[in-house]
Design an enzyme around this catalytic site. Structure first.
Site, PDB file in Angstrom:
ATOM      1  CG  ASP A  99       1.839  -8.173   8.348  1.00  0.00           C
ATOM      2  OD1 ASP A  99       2.824  -7.408   8.232  1.00  0.00           O
ATOM      3  OD2 ASP A  99       1.859  -9.368   8.004  1.00  0.00           O
ATOM      4  CB  ILE A 100      -2.242  -4.465  13.060  1.00  0.00           C
ATOM      5  CG1 ILE A 100      -1.167  -4.463  14.151  1.00  0.00           C
ATOM      6  CG2 ILE A 100      -2.959  -5.794  13.080  1.00  0.00           C
ATOM      7  CD1 ILE A 100      -0.875  -3.104  14.681  1.00  0.00           C
ATOM      8  CE  LYS A 121       4.379  -3.520  16.155  1.00  0.00           C
ATOM      9  NZ  LYS A 121       5.712  -3.404  15.510  1.00  0.00           N
ATOM     10  CE  LYS A 156      10.844  -3.317  14.939  1.00  0.00           C
ATOM     11  NZ  LYS A 156       9.759  -3.265  13.937  1.00  0.00           N
ATOM     12  CB  SER A 188      13.152 -10.153  11.669  1.00  0.00           C
ATOM     13  OG  SER A 188      11.823 -10.055  12.162  1.00  0.00           O
ATOM     14  CG  ASP A 219       9.673  -2.112  10.443  1.00  0.00           C
ATOM     15  OD1 ASP A 219       9.211  -2.269   9.291  1.00  0.00           O
ATOM     16  OD2 ASP A 219       9.474  -2.904  11.372  1.00  0.00           O
ATOM     17  CD  GLU A 248       7.814  -0.204  14.729  1.00  0.00           C
ATOM     18  OE1 GLU A 248       6.970  -0.844  14.082  1.00  0.00           O
ATOM     19  OE2 GLU A 248       8.700   0.491  14.191  1.00  0.00           O
ATOM     20  CB  SER A 252       9.693  -7.179  17.085  1.00  0.00           C
ATOM     21  OG  SER A 252      10.882  -6.425  17.038  1.00  0.00           O
ATOM     22  CG  ASN A 287      -3.625   1.577  10.961  1.00  0.00           C
ATOM     23  OD1 ASN A 287      -3.807   2.691  10.474  1.00  0.00           O
ATOM     24  ND2 ASN A 287      -2.885   0.658  10.371  1.00  0.00           N
TER      25      ASN A 287
END
Length: 226
Positions: free
Chosen positions: A13-14, A16, A38, A42, A56, A116, A118, A180
């Site tokens: 939750d930043i 990505k 990816k 999940s 995603d 990417e 996880s 970010n």
């Protein structure tokens, strides 16, 4: 065969996936053949017929204008937990021979493949009686260098430096950081200075909330891919 780059984060939750979408978009807007892959996702949305939507990948595809086949995911899990636990719940452990094959298939389609991860770099992907695999094992198996997405705010020095130290310990090359949720100010400017000083890796871009384009030159971005 194209080049590839691994995107990981200092945690979950930043932003990505949001930043990854901007990365792929920047390359495609420059006229480059760029795609997304990816290994495991999940927390997928479940439709009434049981179909799992890879959120995603769909976000990146929408942001970058990708065709569905150019935003591939090997394993999609329903529960919003670490992939190893989601796999245990559903009884569908990851087969890393399949992951490697899917990765190479995606890489052959593109000049620049953005992979990417996880969660953070120590996120478990499979943990059972047969295999113990965390995210850095996958980066090593695929021979990828890493670009780390970090939140620009309070706490990022610790999170970024620990991530960099772990990558160094495992022998995974670190290309740099993207910050970010950038708002500027004394603290965030100092975060840049301290992270660069403590890791030796550059902060390559500073992404503000709602940015529609990555504030980084496309040629400099493309040069990060191996």
């Amino acid at each position: 065969m194209g080049k590839a780059l691994f995107i990981t984060g200092t945690g979950t939750d930043i932003g990505k996936t949001y930043v990854t979408g901007l990365i792929v978009k920047k390359l495609r807007d420059a006229g480059l053949r760029a795609g997304y892959y990816k290994a495991a996702l999940s927390g997928a949305e479940t439709l009434a017929d049981g179909t799992l939507l890879p959120g995603d990948a769909l976000h990146v595809a929408h942001t970058a204008g990708l065709a569905p086949e150019d935003a591939a995911v090997s394993y999609i899990y329903r529960d919003a937990v670490s992939p190893h636990l989601a796999a245990q719940i559903e009884g569908r452990p990851m087969d890393f021979d399949k992951v490697e094959q899917d990765f190479h298939t995606a890489k052959e389609r593109m000049d620049y493949l953005t992979v990417e991860g996880s969660g953070g770099i120590i996120c478990p992907l499979r943990w059972d009686n047969e295999e113990h695999v965390i995210l850095d094992d996958l980066a090593l198996r695929l021979g990828l260098s890493a670009l780390v997405v970090a939140d620009a705010g309070l706490g990022t020095i610790n999170a970024a430096v620990l991530t960099a130290e772990h990558l160094k310990m495992r022998g995974i090359p670190l290309k740099g950081f993207i910050f970010n949720n950038w708002t500027g100010g004394t603290m965030q400017e100092d975060n840049v200075k301290m992270v660069e000083a403590l890791t030796g890796a550059p902060v390559l871009a500073r992404v503000e909330h709602g940015d529609a384009a990555l504030p980084m030159a496309a040629d400099a971005l493309a040069a990060l891919y191996d």
